[in-house]
Write an enzyme that holds these catalytic residues in place. Structure first.
Site, mmCIF file in Angstrom:
data_model
loop_
_atom_site.group_PDB
_atom_site.id
_atom_site.type_symbol
_atom_site.label_atom_id
_atom_site.label_comp_id
_atom_site.label_asym_id
_atom_site.label_seq_id
_atom_site.Cartn_x
_atom_site.Cartn_y
_atom_site.Cartn_z
ATOM 1 N N ARG A 121 0.819 -1.215 0.000
ATOM 2 C CA ARG A 121 0.000 0.000 0.000
ATOM 3 C C ARG A 121 0.853 1.265 0.000
ATOM 4 N NH1 ARG A 121 -4.576 -1.818 4.429
ATOM 5 N NH2 ARG A 121 -5.562 -3.434 3.169
ATOM 6 N N ARG A 179 -3.152 6.510 0.863
ATOM 7 C CA ARG A 179 -3.715 7.610 1.638
ATOM 8 C C ARG A 179 -2.739 8.343 2.547
ATOM 9 N NH1 ARG A 179 -8.444 4.471 4.516
ATOM 10 N NH2 ARG A 179 -6.842 2.849 4.422
ATOM 11 N N ARG A 198 -6.998 12.006 -5.458
ATOM 12 C CA ARG A 198 -8.253 11.325 -5.135
ATOM 13 C C ARG A 198 -9.391 12.343 -5.016
ATOM 14 N NH1 ARG A 198 -10.042 6.861 -1.882
ATOM 15 N NH2 ARG A 198 -12.321 6.968 -1.936
ATOM 16 N N ASP A 215 -7.269 -2.674 -7.271
ATOM 17 C CA ASP A 215 -7.979 -3.245 -6.131
ATOM 18 C C ASP A 215 -8.214 -4.725 -6.379
ATOM 19 O OD1 ASP A 215 -10.753 -3.865 -4.560
ATOM 20 O OD2 ASP A 215 -9.635 -2.262 -3.575
ATOM 21 N N TYR A 271 -15.507 -11.966 -0.040
ATOM 22 C CA TYR A 271 -16.241 -10.767 -0.457
ATOM 23 C C TYR A 271 -17.396 -11.126 -1.382
ATOM 24 C CZ TYR A 271 -12.542 -7.791 1.457
ATOM 25 O OH TYR A 271 -11.661 -7.158 2.296
#
Length: 352
Positions: free
Chosen positions: A32, A36, A45, A82, A156
């Protein structure tokens, strides 16, 4: 940045380690690393809107992939995308709820897999991101693609969202193993298709993320983690025999040894809960390992990081080792701590 390819493998330190070399200083990247914690990511973003919109804007996704390379000079670039692109291409709808995470529909706890209509054209924007990154990437940097492993993706797809215990998927796997196996089989085939396309577009190694591997009992781990990942590796190697595959079964614990021995992966990622000395003693001799600094230690910084780095590097001395976190970098990680980590790791050669 130069568009020329390096003339020999040694020009790519991370790829060299995946091929079995043991440099004095481990190459590094961070899971990652594009995301963020970076102000440049947050700005982009905000400009692009939702997360999925950013992933499907190939120019923007390429920019996000390259941002941490410009700032930190990592040895590896990880494709910005993703893991849920695979179920999206398999025919589920995908969206992200603000503050709550991803959603998939219809959920396979209530709907048969045959109700889905696959659309593998949904991979094309990701492949275009790969091509754009490849054209701009420094030739010394190894370009990593990725996919989620079948068990994690299935959790998921069955529940329609993430969960703390993956209970819906575990119930289905116990209660109707034939139906669950059909879901896993479909994910295996879609994942091979997806990864082969990433490789064709320019990635040089791939990682299989099994983020929820730790939720399974040993027999279930064997059936739903080891065996599907083995099949992915076997099928992918039949198409691209020279592309290294990193397997990362987070939370596997002692089951990591069987995973490493039986899946056929070229390297294993080790999460922060695993003793690196145990991993070195237990994993196949000379198998490259990746990891395993606790992301929270990086937030703490200072001596906590230095002690952890010293322990990890000492444990894996003499074994091919890629320095990384035990899981993804957290959003509140100070950039100064990342800079200090890189500097400290790269001074390992001076201390050896």
């Amino acid at each position: 940045m130069s568009l020329d390819a390096p003339t020999d493998l040694a020009a790519k330190p991370l790829l060299t380690v995946l091929k079995g070399e043991c440099p004095a200083v481990p190459p590094m990247w961070l899971m990652r690393q594009a995301g963020r914690y970076l102000p440049e990511y947050r700005a982009l973003r905000a400009d692009k809107g939702g997360f999925l919109e950013l992933v499907y804007d190939s120019e923007a996704a390429a920019e996000v992939t390259l941002q941490p390379l410009r700032r930190f000079g990592f040895d590896g670039a990880i494709l910005f995308s993703d893991i849920l692109i695979v179920p999206y291409a398999m025919g589920q709808q995908l969206w992200f709820e603000a503050g709550e995470g991803p959603r998939l529909a219809p959920i396979l706890a209530d709907t048969d897999l045959s109700a889905l209509t696959p659309d593998f054209s949904r991979f094309e924007a990701i492949y275009e991101t790969v091509r754009q990154v490849k054209a701009a990437l420094d030739p010394h940097v190894t370009f990593l693609g990725f996919a989620g492993s079948p068990w994690t993706i299935a959790t998921y797809m069955v529940a329609g969202q993430g969960s703390k215990d993956q209970g819906a998927a575990r119930r289905l796997a116990y209660g109707d193993p034939a139906r669950f196996a059909a879901i896993i089989d479909a994910i295996v085939d879609a994942t091979v298709h997806y990864l082969a396309g990433q490789i064709d577009a320019g990635v040089e190694a791939v990682q299989l993320f099994d983020s929820w591997a730790g939720s399974l009992a040993p027999i279930q781990f064997d059936r739903w983690v080891i065996e599907p990942n083995r099949r992915i590796v076997e099928k992918l190697k039949a198409i691209h025999p020279d592309i290294p595959v990193i397997g990362f079964p987070k939370g596997a614990g002692a089951k990591l040894a069987d995973y490493a021995a039986r899946t056929g992966v070229d390297a294993v990622g080790v999460d922060e809960t695993v003793d690196p000395h145990w991993a070195h003693r237990t994993l196949p001799q000379d198998m490259p390992v990746q990891g395993n600094l606790d992301p929270l230690a990086l937030i703490a910084g200072g001596r906590a990081v230095e002690e952890a780095v010293d322990t990890i590097c000492a444990a894996f001395a003499g074994r091919p080792h890629i320095f990384n976190l035990g899981h993804g970098i957290l959003p509140d990680t100070p950039i100064a701590h990342v800079e200090a980590l890189i500097s400290y790791v790269r001074r390992q050669g001076d201390r050896n």
